[in-house]
Design a protein around this motif. Structure first.
Motif, PDB file in Angstrom:
ATOM      1  N   THR A  17       0.832  -1.189   0.000  1.00 30.95           N
ATOM      2  CA  THR A  17       0.000   0.000   0.000  1.00 30.95           C
ATOM      3  C   THR A  17       0.874   1.249   0.000  1.00 30.95           C
ATOM      4  OG1 THR A  17      -1.920   1.012   1.081  1.00 30.95           O
ATOM      5  CG2 THR A  17      -0.191   0.193   2.513  1.00 30.95           C
ATOM      6  N   PHE A  18       0.311   2.363  -0.418  1.00 32.28           N
ATOM      7  CA  PHE A  18       0.997   3.644  -0.313  1.00 32.28           C
ATOM      8  C   PHE A  18       0.749   4.200   1.085  1.00 32.28           C
ATOM      9  CE2 PHE A  18       0.609   3.226  -4.872  1.00 32.28           C
ATOM     10  CZ  PHE A  18       1.847   3.673  -5.312  1.00 32.28           C
ATOM     11  N   VAL A  19       1.770   4.751   1.683  1.00 35.39           N
ATOM     12  CA  VAL A  19       1.688   5.310   3.032  1.00 35.39           C
ATOM     13  C   VAL A  19       2.010   6.801   2.950  1.00 35.39           C
ATOM     14  CG1 VAL A  19       2.657   5.242   5.367  1.00 35.39           C
ATOM     15  CG2 VAL A  19       2.404   3.121   4.058  1.00 35.39           C
ATOM     16  N   VAL A  20       1.231   7.604   3.673  1.00 35.33           N
ATOM     17  CA  VAL A  20       1.479   9.041   3.765  1.00 35.33           C
ATOM     18  C   VAL A  20       1.709   9.376   5.231  1.00 35.33           C
ATOM     19  CG1 VAL A  20       0.579  11.365   3.381  1.00 35.33           C
ATOM     20  CG2 VAL A  20      -0.007   9.521   1.788  1.00 35.33           C
ATOM     21  N   GLU A  21       2.852   9.983   5.526  1.00 32.55           N
ATOM     22  CA  GLU A  21       3.159  10.424   6.879  1.00 32.55           C
ATOM     23  C   GLU A  21       3.116  11.947   6.924  1.00 32.55           C
ATOM     24  OE1 GLU A  21       6.840   8.858   8.352  1.00 32.55           O
ATOM     25  OE2 GLU A  21       6.309   6.806   7.830  1.00 32.55           O
ATOM     26  N   VAL A  22       2.688  12.473   8.075  1.00 29.77           N
ATOM     27  CA  VAL A  22       2.649  13.924   8.303  1.00 29.77           C
ATOM     28  C   VAL A  22       3.576  14.177   9.490  1.00 29.77           C
ATOM     29  CG1 VAL A  22       1.167  15.932   8.665  1.00 29.77           C
ATOM     30  CG2 VAL A  22       0.227  13.861   7.587  1.00 29.77           C
ATOM     31  N   PRO A  23       4.880  14.388   9.222  1.00 28.95           N
ATOM     32  CA  PRO A  23       5.875  14.439  10.291  1.00 28.95           C
ATOM     33  C   PRO A  23       5.644  15.519  11.348  1.00 28.95           C
ATOM     34  CG  PRO A  23       6.909  14.766   8.136  1.00 28.95           C
ATOM     35  CD  PRO A  23       5.458  14.564   7.907  1.00 28.95           C
ATOM     36  N   GLU A  24       4.972  16.604  10.989  1.00 28.44           N
ATOM     37  CA  GLU A  24       4.765  17.689  11.954  1.00 28.44           C
ATOM     38  C   GLU A  24       3.636  17.395  12.940  1.00 28.44           C
ATOM     39  OE1 GLU A  24       5.444  21.800  10.082  1.00 28.44           O
ATOM     40  OE2 GLU A  24       4.904  20.484   8.413  1.00 28.44           O
ATOM     41  N   LEU A  25       2.830  16.357  12.650  1.00 29.12           N
ATOM     42  CA  LEU A  25       1.736  15.969  13.531  1.00 29.12           C
ATOM     43  C   LEU A  25       2.040  14.558  14.040  1.00 29.12           C
ATOM     44  CD1 LEU A  25      -1.279  17.202  11.355  1.00 29.12           C
ATOM     45  CD2 LEU A  25      -0.037  18.455  13.143  1.00 29.12           C
ATOM     46  N   PRO A  26       2.582  14.434  15.235  1.00 32.36           N
ATOM     47  CA  PRO A  26       3.024  13.133  15.748  1.00 32.36           C
ATOM     48  C   PRO A  26       1.970  12.045  15.626  1.00 32.36           C
ATOM     49  CG  PRO A  26       3.644  14.889  17.256  1.00 32.36           C
ATOM     50  CD  PRO A  26       2.744  15.506  16.214  1.00 32.36           C
ATOM     51  N   GLY A  27       2.378  10.934  15.010  1.00 24.64           N
ATOM     52  CA  GLY A  27       1.500   9.779  14.867  1.00 24.64           C
ATOM     53  C   GLY A  27       0.500   9.896  13.745  1.00 24.64           C
ATOM     54  N   CYS A  28       0.537  10.975  12.993  1.00 25.82           N
ATOM     55  CA  CYS A  28      -0.441  11.205  11.929  1.00 25.82           C
ATOM     56  C   CYS A  28       0.047  10.567  10.634  1.00 25.82           C
ATOM     57  CB  CYS A  28      -0.671  12.699  11.744  1.00 25.82           C
ATOM     58  SG  CYS A  28      -2.022  13.082  10.617  1.00 25.82           S
ATOM     59  N   MET A  29      -0.689   9.541  10.188  1.00 24.56           N
ATOM     60  CA  MET A  29      -0.353   8.879   8.939  1.00 24.56           C
ATOM     61  C   MET A  29      -1.581   8.190   8.390  1.00 24.56           C
ATOM     62  SD  MET A  29       2.099   5.874  10.524  1.00 24.56           S
ATOM     63  CE  MET A  29       2.819   5.527   8.966  1.00 24.56           C
ATOM     64  N   ALA A  30      -1.547   7.908   7.096  1.00 25.62           N
ATOM     65  CA  ALA A  30      -2.665   7.250   6.430  1.00 25.62           C
ATOM     66  C   ALA A  30      -2.098   6.364   5.335  1.00 25.62           C
ATOM     67  CB  ALA A  30      -3.615   8.283   5.838  1.00 25.62           C
ATOM     68  N   ASP A  31      -2.958   5.529   4.771  1.00 20.48           N
ATOM     69  CA  ASP A  31      -2.515   4.688   3.667  1.00 20.48           C
ATOM     70  C   ASP A  31      -3.651   4.504   2.674  1.00 20.48           C
ATOM     71  OD1 ASP A  31      -4.222   2.878   4.845  1.00 20.48           O
ATOM     72  OD2 ASP A  31      -2.693   1.435   5.370  1.00 20.48           O
ATOM     73  N   ASP A  47      -7.312  16.342   9.287  1.00 22.11           N
ATOM     74  CA  ASP A  47      -8.454  17.065   9.861  1.00 22.11           C
ATOM     75  C   ASP A  47      -8.865  16.466  11.207  1.00 22.11           C
ATOM     76  OD1 ASP A  47      -8.525  18.774   7.683  1.00 22.11           O
ATOM     77  OD2 ASP A  47     -10.125  17.685   6.658  1.00 22.11           O
ATOM     78  N   GLN A  48      -8.897  15.132  11.276  1.00 25.79           N
ATOM     79  CA  GLN A  48      -9.268  14.462  12.527  1.00 25.79           C
ATOM     80  C   GLN A  48      -8.226  14.699  13.610  1.00 25.79           C
ATOM     81  OE1 GLN A  48      -9.843  10.417  11.201  1.00 25.79           O
ATOM     82  NE2 GLN A  48     -11.998  10.770  10.713  1.00 25.79           N
ATOM     83  N   TRP A  49      -6.952  14.696  13.234  1.00 23.45           N
ATOM     84  CA  TRP A  49      -5.872  14.937  14.199  1.00 23.45           C
ATOM     85  C   TRP A  49      -6.050  16.317  14.815  1.00 23.45           C
ATOM     86  CZ3 TRP A  49      -2.100  17.936  16.016  1.00 23.45           C
ATOM     87  CH2 TRP A  49      -1.039  17.361  16.722  1.00 23.45           C
ATOM     88  N   ILE A  50      -6.304  17.319  13.971  1.00 17.90           N
ATOM     89  CA  ILE A  50      -6.464  18.691  14.449  1.00 17.90           C
ATOM     90  C   ILE A  50      -7.712  18.824  15.316  1.00 17.90           C
ATOM     91  CG2 ILE A  50      -6.910  21.059  13.695  1.00 17.90           C
ATOM     92  CD1 ILE A  50      -4.985  20.449  11.311  1.00 17.90           C
ATOM     93  N   GLU A  51      -8.822  18.229  14.891  1.00 18.64           N
ATOM     94  CA  GLU A  51     -10.064  18.278  15.684  1.00 18.64           C
ATOM     95  C   GLU A  51      -9.859  17.647  17.062  1.00 18.64           C
ATOM     96  OE1 GLU A  51     -13.444  16.578  13.654  1.00 18.64           O
ATOM     97  OE2 GLU A  51     -12.995  17.709  11.836  1.00 18.64           O
ATOM     98  N   THR A  52      -9.168  16.515  17.095  1.00 18.23           N
ATOM     99  CA  THR A  52      -8.921  15.822  18.363  1.00 18.23           C
ATOM    100  C   THR A  52      -8.018  16.664  19.264  1.00 18.23           C
ATOM    101  OG1 THR A  52      -9.188  13.667  17.309  1.00 18.23           O
ATOM    102  CG2 THR A  52      -7.998  13.706  19.397  1.00 18.23           C
ATOM    103  N   ALA A  53      -6.971  17.245  18.697  1.00 15.80           N
ATOM    104  CA  ALA A  53      -6.070  18.091  19.483  1.00 15.80           C
ATOM    105  C   ALA A  53      -6.827  19.275  20.081  1.00 15.80           C
ATOM    106  CB  ALA A  53      -4.905  18.572  18.618  1.00 15.80           C
TER     107      ALA A  53
END
Length: 70
Positions: A17-31, A47-53
């Motif tokens: 699968t393709f993986v996308v990491e968002v290094p500035e948001l710890p633990g934020c990744m998708a595939d 968006d979910q990471w920001i809403e949760t934070a």
């Protein structure tokens, strides 16, 4: 996606699968099975990471853009 966070996309041979990491948001990744689907999933996860934070009263890092130079 209105986010200005750096995204790092790569192919995971192990997960097929393709993986996308968002290094500035710890633990934020998708595939996703395609690059487009992985990117769309990353948009949702950011968006979910920001809403949760926000809900937890945590600091949301400001986007820095490109973190490293090749």
């Amino acid at each position: 996606m209105n986010s200005k966070y750096e995204l790092i996309m790569y192919w995971s041979e192990e997960d097929k699968t393709f993986v996308v990491e968002v290094p500035e948001l710890p633990g934020c990744m998708a595939d996703g099975p395609t690059q487009n689907e992985a990117l769309l999933n990353a948009q949702i996860v950011v968006d979910q990471w920001i809403e949760t934070a926000k809900a937890l009263g945590r600091e949301i890092p400001k986007p820095k853009g490109k973190l490293m130079y090749a």
